[in-house]
Design a protein around this motif. Structure first.
Motif: not given
Length: 216
Positions: A32-33, A153-157, A183-189
């Motif tokens: 996580s960030i 959600s596109v992120v988990s946290g 989400a794939m886009l967020y994992r890639m970027l």
């Protein structure tokens, strides 16, 4: 402290309550960030009370451009949910029978265990999610709550929103969060996750602080 039912098996991440950990920024939950920011939003009891009422009536979320579609207070016996002491140790929940409060349009105020559905976009990217209130705090000089992702959600946290009225009369608004891209886009970027978080922080401040002004 306001009370409400909370069951930690309803969220989609393991580190429930980690936004309250003193070392969040140094040791965030795995993959996580983390993010944290504090702002002085004024001074005095009137400022603290006005900001507290705004915060507990979802003004930060609405001000961030998120539409509340479904707000469901916890049902059944009322408990405090997860809370932590100054060293980050969990505190056992206490029982209470506090009534649910509502704002002028009939939306229930923040309460531990409440589930909400939000829809919206952040810089053109989807920000829809189902969220659970992990804990809610109402103390004479401290008010706030934390939201954890449940699904979609596109992120988990988790993110927490806290208002503190300090002994020097200053009122501070602090938001802390950790986001794990889903989400794939967020994992890639992963930079998108940081950009999303910065934009949300700015919108939250704009919604809660009368001192906020948009930079030229």
């Amino acid at each position: 402290m306001r009370r409400g039912t909370f069951r930690d098996d309803t969220v989609d991440y393991a580190a429930v309550g980690a936004t309250q950990a003193p070392d969040l920024m140094q040791y965030p939950p795995e993959r996580s960030i983390p993010a944290e920011q504090s702002w002085r939003i004024g001074s005095g009891e009137a400022r603290f009370q006005a900001a507290s009422d705004a915060l507990l009536s979802w003004t930060a979320q609405r001000g961030a451009g998120l539409e509340l579609k479904d707000v469901r207070p916890a049902s059944g016996p009322m408990y405090s949910g997860v809370s932590f002491d100054a060293e980050g140790n969990p505190i056992a929940p206490a029982r209470s029978e506090t009534d649910v409060r509502y704002d002028s349009d009939g939306t229930p105020y923040v309460g531990a265990g409440t589930t909400i559905r939000v829809e919206g976009r952040v810089r053109g990217l989807r920000a829809d999610a189902e969220l659970r209130v992990i804990f809610a705090v109402e103390e004479p000089r401290r008010v706030g709550f934390a939201l954890g992702t449940v699904s979609d959600s596109v992120v988990s946290g988790e993110e927490s929103f806290m208002l503190d009225w300090h002994d020097n009369d200053e009122v501070w608004f602090t938001v802390r969060a950790f986001d794990a891209p889903r989400a794939m886009l967020y994992r890639m970027l992963p930079g998108l996750t940081r950009r999303r978080r910065r934009e949300l922080f700015t919108r939250y401040l704009r919604a809660i602080s009368p001192l906020y002004s948009t930079p030229a």
